[in-house]
Design a protein around this motif. Structure first.
Motif, short mmCIF file in Angstrom:
data_model
loop_
_atom_site.label_atom_id
_atom_site.label_comp_id
_atom_site.label_asym_id
_atom_site.label_seq_id
_atom_site.Cartn_x
_atom_site.Cartn_y
_atom_site.Cartn_z
N GLU A 143 25.82 76.29 15.96
CA GLU A 143 26.80 76.58 14.87
C GLU A 143 27.51 77.65 15.17
O GLU A 143 28.96 77.54 14.88
CB GLU A 143 26.11 76.96 13.53
N ARG A 144 27.13 78.59 15.93
CA ARG A 144 28.15 79.72 16.25
C ARG A 144 29.06 79.62 17.39
O ARG A 144 30.24 79.56 17.34
CB ARG A 144 27.14 80.70 16.67
N LEU A 145 28.44 78.49 18.24
CA LEU A 145 29.41 78.27 19.43
C LEU A 145 30.52 77.26 18.93
O LEU A 145 31.78 77.18 19.35
CB LEU A 145 28.86 77.45 20.77
N THR A 146 29.99 76.26 18.00
CA THR A 146 30.96 75.08 17.20
C THR A 146 32.05 76.11 16.51
O THR A 146 33.30 75.81 16.60
CB THR A 146 30.28 74.45 16.41
N ALA A 147 31.78 77.20 15.73
CA ALA A 147 32.60 77.97 15.11
C ALA A 147 33.62 78.49 16.07
O ALA A 147 34.91 78.69 15.72
CB ALA A 147 31.88 78.94 14.23
N HIS A 148 33.33 78.94 17.01
CA HIS A 148 34.09 79.79 18.30
C HIS A 148 34.91 78.67 18.73
O HIS A 148 36.12 78.78 18.77
CB HIS A 148 33.15 80.45 19.15
N ALA A 149 34.54 77.39 19.07
CA ALA A 149 35.38 76.36 19.53
C ALA A 149 36.30 76.02 18.54
O ALA A 149 37.64 75.85 18.84
CB ALA A 149 34.51 75.19 19.77
N GLU A 203 33.04 66.13 17.67
CA GLU A 203 31.67 66.23 17.56
C GLU A 203 30.75 64.95 17.17
O GLU A 203 29.98 64.60 17.86
CB GLU A 203 31.23 67.17 16.62
N ARG A 204 31.24 64.40 16.21
CA ARG A 204 30.62 63.01 15.82
C ARG A 204 30.63 61.96 16.98
O ARG A 204 29.80 61.55 17.06
CB ARG A 204 31.37 62.53 14.59
N ALA A 205 31.85 61.97 17.53
CA ALA A 205 32.00 60.80 18.64
C ALA A 205 30.91 61.20 19.89
O ALA A 205 30.41 60.45 20.33
CB ALA A 205 33.33 60.59 18.93
N TRP A 206 30.96 62.31 19.98
CA TRP A 206 30.36 62.84 21.16
C TRP A 206 28.77 62.68 20.98
O TRP A 206 28.04 62.15 21.67
CB TRP A 206 30.35 64.29 21.64
N ARG A 207 28.29 63.11 19.77
CA ARG A 207 26.91 62.95 19.13
C ARG A 207 26.51 61.35 19.34
O ARG A 207 25.64 61.03 19.93
CB ARG A 207 26.68 63.35 17.77
N GLU A 208 27.42 60.60 18.86
CA GLU A 208 26.94 59.14 18.84
C GLU A 208 26.90 58.55 20.15
O GLU A 208 25.92 57.87 20.64
CB GLU A 208 27.88 58.48 17.99
#
Lengths: 327, 383
Positions: free
Chosen positions: B303-309, B320-325
């Motif tokens: 969560e924290r690195l995502t917020a930073h990004a 994010e969704r595309a990568w996770r899939e």
């Protein structure tokens, strides 16, 4: 013809280390008091002076650290030779030796094969009490992934140690400290090796076979000489390597003599003699004239004052031999 | 070498390591501009992708274990900023001495997923020949030595490897991970003591995740921190927020640089939390309340690195969704492929104990093959 010189086992081991450090620049020595002082038994004397403090190192007083650091050094491309000052002090290092050093090649699918030679003086007869006398070889023979080697005289000491140093497998090299100085013999000055995992017939005989290793070999030869005076013709085999061991040589001998006595210092129950008699009986069973027998130390902690009763002597060996031959 | 323990030398040791902040990321994902340069935009995305891949693998293999298709598994959920961040600061040939909870370090190093899967499944393609439980990796071509279960044994190895690196002039810096429970082991003490005495280039990273299976940190040590123990070994120890990726690479980067430059070892204590169970054989509800992991989820490194990004304008929700899939699809395909491989050949059971099998093992093998010839005449090729 190569030159040779009469020397004791300490001199022979020191020569082997000197020759190997000279030849293999990745070889290093690590242990307690092995550097400036040259080891409490002087086996590494002069080596730090010759090869420097980076290659001949005094370690902090921690056997587990010495063994563990050696594994890492080997993973990093060095060839560590470590000294555990007395075999009695090897137990703090046992996790690193048994769970790491011994298993590394197997568990990594042979991607890594850390090669460490562990030198350690062992055995009784020096009035060393519980903690300067033990013979803990069975623990290591019972650990797949280690070689266990015992020299019995200066010639074997130099040749077996050089072979252990060249060997790609980890080796526990037990040095019989009682005969470090007492055992004297001609040793070639040049580099030579004595092959590992084979046994050596030190004396031929037809009536019974004695098998021993390390400091018990000269005792068995003494017993065979006494037996000769009584008309018995005894074969003496120096097993030299306990893991793996050359059971074929022992089997050939016992097939002829029909009798076997294994002699060792370690407590008899679960000592290596138990393995040897069980291992060879599969082959020699039809040829036996008497039960296979062991003569080991008692199942007691190593004693102090009554040490001479604990150690197998030539006379006790003769007593056992008579019974086997008259069986 | 002086044997004195005067406070001045302890002070001097502390001063050897520059002051580093405990944490760098703010709650909204922003950070002080001076720290933004620690990592460029492309790497922020790569790290986030690696973190997501780590989570997807953990979730997938946890399920496989529950379905009985895998013997055992251990997740590293919640600790990925430490595992990936520490590896991020290394050169590709710096060895990583692992425990069983640092999958992220392997992913960052670039070990092919197929090789990881083969080990987890223990099939015949596993470079470790199916000899160890899942998670006990070893990939020599990626400078990853072998993991063992007894904890702490890898620490003196890192020290010895560092010594070898210096003597042979390879300039490699070994990194060794450990959990806070392992700091109670003798090998921790001997390794750090030897590293201090020989001033070996190496970095020790404690993932202080609060628990050693069920035992809390308070039962492991009466010390106010684990980092301060380093001063007793004569080198610096620092404590950082292990869930803050920027704080991890800031501290680790300096520790690795210091080791490579001849400055000796560093102990880094990264405070983090094990969100999941110790292993698939563990039930944490017995020893911690259900809301404790929930509280830590607020500090989740992902969560924290995502917020930073997002603060940098990177890695949108759609990315994010595309990568996770894509991760899920890749892992599913790989699991299917890797499960199809046969087990290692029987002969490998008897290999690699020593370089060549000894007489006793050869006889045991021959006897077993004699048995198999009778019981399963066609099943095994007799070598």
């Amino acid at each position: 013809m190569s030159e040779s010189k009469s020397m004791n086992m300490i001199g022979a081991l020191n020569q082997a280390l000197d020759l190997y450090l000279e030849r293999e620049t990745n070889a290093v020595i690590l242990g307690e008091d092995v550097g400036h002082f040259g080891g409490v038994f002087r086996v590494t004397a002069g080596l730090q002076e010759k090869y420097g403090v980076e290659r001949v190192m005094d370690a902090p007083l921690a056997e587990a650290g010495i063994a563990g650091m050696a594994v890492g050094m080997a993973l990093g491309g060095l060839e560590p030779i470590i000294e555990i000052q007395f075999a009695d002090f090897i137990f703090p290092a046992i996790d690193q030796i048994v769970n790491e050093l011994a298993k590394y090649r197997y568990r990594s699918g042979a991607q890594y094969a850390p090669k460490v030679v562990v030198r350690t003086p062992y055995g009784g007869g020096i009035r060393g009490g519980h903690y300067h006398s033990q013979s803990p070889e069975a623990h290591f023979v019972h650990t797949p992934g280690l070689r266990v080697v015992f020299p019995s005289n200066p010639y074997m000491a130099k040749g077996l140690l050089l072979a252990a140093l060249e060997c790609p497998d980890p080796v526990i090299f037990f040095e019989p400290k009682r005969i470090y100085r007492a055992s004297q013999g001609d040793v070639p000055l040049e580099y030579y090796t004595v092959p590992l995992d084979r046994a050596w017939t030190m004396r031929h005989g037809e009536d019974a076979t004695l098998v021993a290793w390390g400091a018990m070999v000269p005792i068995c030869l003494e017993a065979a000489a006494l037996a000769e005076g009584e008309g018995y013709d005894i074969e003496v085999i120096d097993l030299a390597s306990l893991a793996p061991y050359d059971s074929a040589t022992v089997e050939r001998s016992v097939t002829r003599t029909g009798r076997l006595l294994v002699v060792h210092e370690a407590p008899q129950t679960c000592g290596f003699g138990a393995e040897l008699v069980a291992g060879v009986q599969d082959v020699v069973f039809p040829y036996l004239e008497a039960p296979l027998r062991r003569l080991g130390g008692f199942d007691t902690p190593f004693p102090y004052t009554l040490e001479s009763h604990y150690m197998p002597s030539a006379d006790r060996i003769l007593f056992e031999l008579r019974e086997l031959i008259d069986y | 070498m002086s044997g004195s323990a005067d406070t001045a030398s302890v002070g001097a040791t502390k001063a050897e390591f520059p002051e580093v902040p405990f944490a760098i990321l703010n709650a909204d994902g922003s950070c002080d501009p001076e720290y933004r340069e620690l990592i460029d935009d492309a790497d922020v995305v790569r790290v986030l992708q690696t973190l997501w891949l780590n989570r997807v693998i953990d979730q997938r293999f946890l399920k496989l274990q529950r379905q009985g298709r895998l013997g055992f598994y251990m997740t590293s959920t919640g600790e990925e900023a430490t595992t990936i961040g520490a590896a991020y600061c290394l050169r590709d040939d710096d060895p990583i001495f692992l425990t069983y909870r640092e999958l992220g370090a392997l992913l960052w190093r670039g070990v092919p997923l197929e090789m990881l899967m083969n080990q987890l499944i223990g099939n015949g393609q596993d470079v470790n020949k199916g000899r160890q439980m899942p998670i006990h990796f070893c990939f020599r071509d990626w400078a990853v030595p072998s993991i063992s279960s007894p904890v702490g044994t890898q620490l003196p190895h890192a020290c010895g490897f560092g010594y070898a690196s210096r003597l042979r002039g390879t300039a490699q810096v070994p990194l060794a991970f450990l959990g806070e429970g392992t700091a109670s082991q003798g090998d921790f003490h001997t390794a750090l003591n030897f590293a201090g005495v020989f001033r070996t280039p190496c970095v020790f990273v404690i993932r202080n995740n609060g628990y050693a299976i069920s035992t809390p940190e308070s039962q492991q040590t009466a010390s106010e921190s684990l980092a301060i123990r380093a001063s007793g070994y004569g080198f610096p120890g620092i404590r950082i927020d292990g869930n803050d990726f920027l704080a991890v690479i800031n501290a680790m980067g300096q520790a690795v640089e210091r080791a490579r430059g001849g400055g000796g070892p560093t102990l880094v204590e990264a405070l983090t939390y094990r969100i999941g169970a110790h292993s698939t054989a563990d039930d944490p509800s017995v020893y911690r309340s259900a809301d404790e992991p929930e509280r830590w989820r607020a500090l989740d490194p992902l969560e924290r690195l995502t917020a930073h990004a997002r603060w940098r304008g990177l890695f949108s929700e759609e990315d994010e969704r595309a990568w996770r899939e894509s991760c899920e699809a890749r892992i599913s395909a790989l699991v299917t492929a890797c499960e199809a491989w046969p087990p290692p050949p029987l002969e490998t059971l008897f290999q690699d104990v020593l370089r060549d099998p000894g007489l006793q093992l050869r006889r045991q093998r021959d006897r077993y093959l004699a048995y198999l010839r009778v019981r399963e005449p066609d099943a095994h090729e007799v070598p």
